[in-house]
Design an enzyme around this catalytic site. Structure first.
Site, PDB file in Angstrom:
ATOM      1  CD  GLU A 264      -2.941  -1.141   0.275  1.00 32.92           C
ATOM      2  OE1 GLU A 264      -3.144  -0.085  -0.343  1.00 32.92           O
ATOM      3  OE2 GLU A 264      -3.569  -2.184   0.059  1.00 32.92           O
ATOM      4  CB  CYS A 298      -2.065   7.212   1.374  1.00 35.25           C
ATOM      5  SG  CYS A 298      -3.342   6.267   2.200  1.00 35.25           S
TER       6      CYS A 298
HETATM    7  N1  LIG Z   1      -1.612   3.224   0.388  1.00 33.49           N
HETATM    8  C1  LIG Z   1      -1.833   3.233   1.675  1.00 33.49           C
HETATM    9  O1  LIG Z   1      -2.684   2.533   2.201  1.00 33.49           O
HETATM   10  C2  LIG Z   1      -1.020   4.095   2.564  1.00 33.49           C
HETATM   11  C3  LIG Z   1      -1.433   4.285   3.880  1.00 33.49           C
HETATM   12  C4  LIG Z   1      -0.647   5.075   4.721  1.00 33.49           C
HETATM   13  C5  LIG Z   1       0.534   5.641   4.242  1.00 33.49           C
HETATM   14  N2  LIG Z   1       0.897   5.431   2.961  1.00 33.49           N
HETATM   15  C6  LIG Z   1       2.106   6.039   2.432  1.00 33.49           C
HETATM   16  O2  LIG Z   1       3.142   6.042   3.406  1.00 33.49           O
HETATM   17  C7  LIG Z   1       4.015   7.143   3.202  1.00 33.49           C
HETATM   18  C8  LIG Z   1       4.234   7.879   4.500  1.00 33.49           C
HETATM   19  O3  LIG Z   1       4.671   7.037   5.464  1.00 33.49           O
HETATM   20  P1  LIG Z   1       6.209   6.930   5.851  1.00 33.49           P
HETATM   21  O4  LIG Z   1       6.897   8.221   5.655  1.00 33.49           O
HETATM   22  O5  LIG Z   1       6.250   6.261   7.172  1.00 33.49           O
HETATM   23  O6  LIG Z   1       6.727   5.984   4.723  1.00 33.49           O
HETATM   24  P2  LIG Z   1       8.178   5.312   4.640  1.00 33.49           P
HETATM   25  O7  LIG Z   1       8.153   4.541   3.380  1.00 33.49           O
HETATM   26  O8  LIG Z   1       9.273   6.261   4.856  1.00 33.49           O
HETATM   27  O9  LIG Z   1       8.178   4.346   5.897  1.00 33.49           O
HETATM   28  C9  LIG Z   1       7.270   3.274   6.000  1.00 33.49           C
HETATM   29  C10 LIG Z   1       7.930   2.177   6.793  1.00 33.49           C
HETATM   30  O10 LIG Z   1       9.110   1.769   6.127  1.00 33.49           O
HETATM   31  C11 LIG Z   1      10.221   1.855   7.016  1.00 33.49           C
HETATM   32  N3  LIG Z   1      11.412   2.251   6.266  1.00 33.49           N
HETATM   33  C12 LIG Z   1      11.879   3.487   6.058  1.00 33.49           C
HETATM   34  N4  LIG Z   1      13.019   3.453   5.340  1.00 33.49           N
HETATM   35  C13 LIG Z   1      13.259   2.166   5.084  1.00 33.49           C
HETATM   36  C14 LIG Z   1      14.279   1.478   4.372  1.00 33.49           C
HETATM   37  N5  LIG Z   1      15.279   2.123   3.796  1.00 33.49           N
HETATM   38  N6  LIG Z   1      14.208   0.147   4.291  1.00 33.49           N
HETATM   39  C15 LIG Z   1      13.184  -0.499   4.851  1.00 33.49           C
HETATM   40  N7  LIG Z   1      12.201   0.078   5.554  1.00 33.49           N
HETATM   41  C16 LIG Z   1      12.233   1.394   5.664  1.00 33.49           C
HETATM   42  C17 LIG Z   1       9.826   2.877   8.040  1.00 33.49           C
HETATM   43  O11 LIG Z   1      10.545   2.692   9.249  1.00 33.49           O
HETATM   44  C18 LIG Z   1       8.350   2.595   8.200  1.00 33.49           C
HETATM   45  O12 LIG Z   1       8.149   1.499   9.064  1.00 33.49           O
HETATM   46  C19 LIG Z   1       3.317   7.990   2.172  1.00 33.49           C
HETATM   47  O13 LIG Z   1       3.896   7.784   0.934  1.00 33.49           O
HETATM   48  C20 LIG Z   1       1.894   7.469   2.185  1.00 33.49           C
HETATM   49  O14 LIG Z   1       1.157   7.695   1.013  1.00 33.49           O
HETATM   50  C21 LIG Z   1       0.160   4.673   2.122  1.00 33.49           C
HETATM   51  N1  LIG Z   2      -6.409   7.081   5.340  1.00 24.23           N
HETATM   52  C1  LIG Z   2      -5.819   5.869   4.859  1.00 24.23           C
HETATM   53  C2  LIG Z   2      -4.407   5.678   5.290  1.00 24.23           C
HETATM   54  C3  LIG Z   2      -3.508   6.445   4.388  1.00 24.23           C
HETATM   55  O1  LIG Z   2      -2.575   7.127   4.739  1.00 24.23           O
HETATM   56  C4  LIG Z   2      -6.672   4.692   5.252  1.00 24.23           C
HETATM   57  O2  LIG Z   2      -7.813   4.903   5.606  1.00 24.23           O
HETATM   58  O3  LIG Z   2      -6.223   3.590   5.161  1.00 24.23           O
END
Ligand SMILES: NC(=O)c1ccc[n+]([C@@H]2O[C@H](COP(=O)([O-])OP(=O)(O)OC[C@H]3O[C@@H](n4cnc5c(N)ncnc54)[C@H](O)[C@@H]3O)[C@@H](O)[C@H]2O)c1
Ligand SMILES: N[C@@H](CC=O)C(=O)O
Length: 498
Positions: A264, A298
């Protein structure tokens, strides 16, 4: 290990929900190498606690524990797993207030939003508790004489979950409840910015009777831990929510062990407003779709595309409403937007705004001298945004709304699809032909028409293009943790209809 911070100690009804250890094989575990990291309240920059950074052998020990526990967990009847999950659900609900407080302190979102996330997260536990009882196989009409053919569903095996900081509880339960219901043990690696919600969930899982080794929380250097989880052949499924950048990395790292991947990833949602809409109603909806969780969502409406005939009126209402948003510490009352997660997020937001202005966008709001702290970012509206600007191309994850006008449906479809992302899109119009045309043409996994709220347990949540792989929630969410085993029972003798 550092003692419980006074802020948290005073605020929790049950201080045992605040754990500063990892949770492996039913035990609260410190880092054997003595490494630890502070966790900060983004509203105040005060350290609210510390977490251990586990050594690689300790992460592997979580896999050993999960492997051993799997044998018993998968052997339970589905209704027995359902009961444990429902007990977990009840405990999450009973401790809602403490869980919300922990979340606001580590993530920054306003307390009412944190309460909402606890409810939302709990709802997945209840949903999958029930879904686990419906993992039906199939009977296949046989093409082989005297044989009976069919499928059964079996748990895929140990499932690892890497989760983000913006929804520190619900992003765990949406994955973990599905895996647990399917019969899989779980190893969660939460974001280091927001580990305490995950650890509180572990405490409640233990109280709910989920056995040792079945729900583990590992903490450590993210790149180090993820490498181990991806490289471990005993882990058969990896579910990740986070940025597309890290998602790509995990795909590469998992290639050698050919895991089941559920991803996701990022979003860059368009919010399309048709010419027939009341500009005020649409502007208020766009505010809700953009500024929840201070834009760190997101699903945030990043690119607001308004028909030229109502654009100016829409912008007026949007800016008026935006000016009324309150920004402050999420623990205080009447706050709409909390802080961003850290200073780098503020700097990134400022750079995106500067880039847009340098390329001709007009800015309203965003007087950063009014920000109540160094991690806060005052909401900004940018008009006249174009595809050349970062605000269009990048997921800004901040309270920065980009608005532009369009003239035809075909034009707006092209604009909306002009991104590598494909998570969610919003359409606001009452014209059924336009709704249908846009809904079919938009390259997104989820399209919400005339509604900001679109998610919940019954929904297949997920994106297309570089927003991810697979779906969470809904009737299919549990399939991410199930294998289909085909069977052929031959030489059964002649039975009519076989
Ligand atoms: N599509 C969805 O359902 C959804 C939901 C929530 C958040 N998001 C996305 O998440 C992002 C924001 O969250 P974030 O900043 O925590 O994301 P991120 O990708 O930086 O981190 C997510 C996870 O990955 C880990 N991580 C970070 N760097 C890493 C590496 N080099 N190797 C392995 N793991 C690593 C982090 O510690 C964390 O647990 C946004 O892009 C958002 O759109 C998507
Ligand atoms: N709002 C989303 C999380 C995305 O950042 C969800 O409902 O899963």
């Amino acid at each position: 290990m550092t003692t419980l911070s006074t802020t948290l100690a005073k605020r929790l009804e049950d201080p045992r929900l605040f754990r500063q250890y990892a949770y492996v094989n039913g035990k609260w575990t410190h880092g054997e190498g003595g490494r630890e990291e502070a966790v900060y309240d983004p509203a105040t920059n005060e350290a609210i606690g510390h977490i251990p950074l586990l050594e690689s052998e300790q992460v592997t020990a979580a896999v050993d524990a999960a492997e051993a526990a799997f044998v018993h967990w998968r052997a339970l009847r589905a209704d027995e797993r359902c009961e444990r999950l429902l007990a977990w659900y009840d405990l999450i609900q009973t401790n809602r207030e403490d869980l919300a407080t922990i979340m606001t302190l580590e993530q920054g979102k306003p307390l009412p939003d944190a309460r909402g996330e606890v409810e939302y997260g709990a709802s997945f536990v209840r949903w999958f508790a029930e879904e686990g009882k419906r993992t039906y196989g199939e009977t296949i009409p046989s093409h082989i004489p005297n044989a009976s053919l069919g499928t059964i569903k079996e748990p895929v095996g140990i499932a690892a979950m890497i989760t983000p900081w913006n929804f520190p509880l619900a992003m765990i339960t949406r994955k973990a409840a599905a895996a647990l219901a399917a019969g899989c043990p779980v190893i969660v690696k939460p974001a280091n910015e927001t580990p305490f919600s995950a650890l509180a969930l572990a405490e409640l899982a233990e109280r709910a009777g989920i056995p040792a080794g079945i729900f583990n929380v590992v903490l450590g250097d993210p790149a180090e831990v993820s490498k181990i989880l991806c490289g471990e052949s005993r882990i058969r499924a990896l579910s990740f929510t986070g940025s597309t950048r890290v998602g790509r990395l995990l795909i590469e790292q998992s290639a050698n062990t050919v895991k089941r991947l559920s991803l996701e990833l990022g979003g860059n949602a368009p919010f399309i407003v048709g010419p027939d809409m009341d500009p005020k109603e649409a502007a208020f909806a766009a505010i809700d779709a953009k500024f929840q969780t201070a834009g760190q969502d997101c699903l945030a409406a990043n690119r607001i595309l308004v028909h030229e005939s109502i654009h100016d009126e829409f912008v007026e209402h949007f800016s008026e409403r935006m000016a009324a948003l309150t920004v402050g510490n999420g623990l205080h009352s009447e706050i709409d937007l909390g802080p961003l997660i850290h200073r780098q997020a503020v700097e990134k937001a400022a750079a995106i705004v500067d880039d847009a202005i340098s390329k001709g966008a007009k800015m309203v709001g965003g007087d950063q001298s009014q920000a109540p702290g160094e991690n806060f970012f005052m909401p900004v509206m940018l008009t006249g945004v174009t595809a050349q600007m970062k605000v269009w191309r990048e997921e800004n994850f901040a309270p920065v709304a980009g608005i532009t006008a369009y003239s035809t449906d075909d034009e707006v479809i092209e604009m909306a699809n002009d991104t590598e992302y494909g998570l969610a899109a919003y359409i606001y119009t009452h014209d059924i032909r336009r709704i249908w045309k846009l809904m079919r043409a938009l390259e997104y996994g989820m399209v919400s028409v005339n509604s900001v709220k679109m998610t919940g347990p019954p929904v297949p949540f997920g994106g297309v293009k570089q927003s991810g792989l697979g779906r969470e929630g809904g009737a299919t969410g549990i399939d991410e943790y199930l294998e289909t085993k085909y069977y052929c029972l031959g030489a059964l003798g002649s039975v009519s209809g076989s």
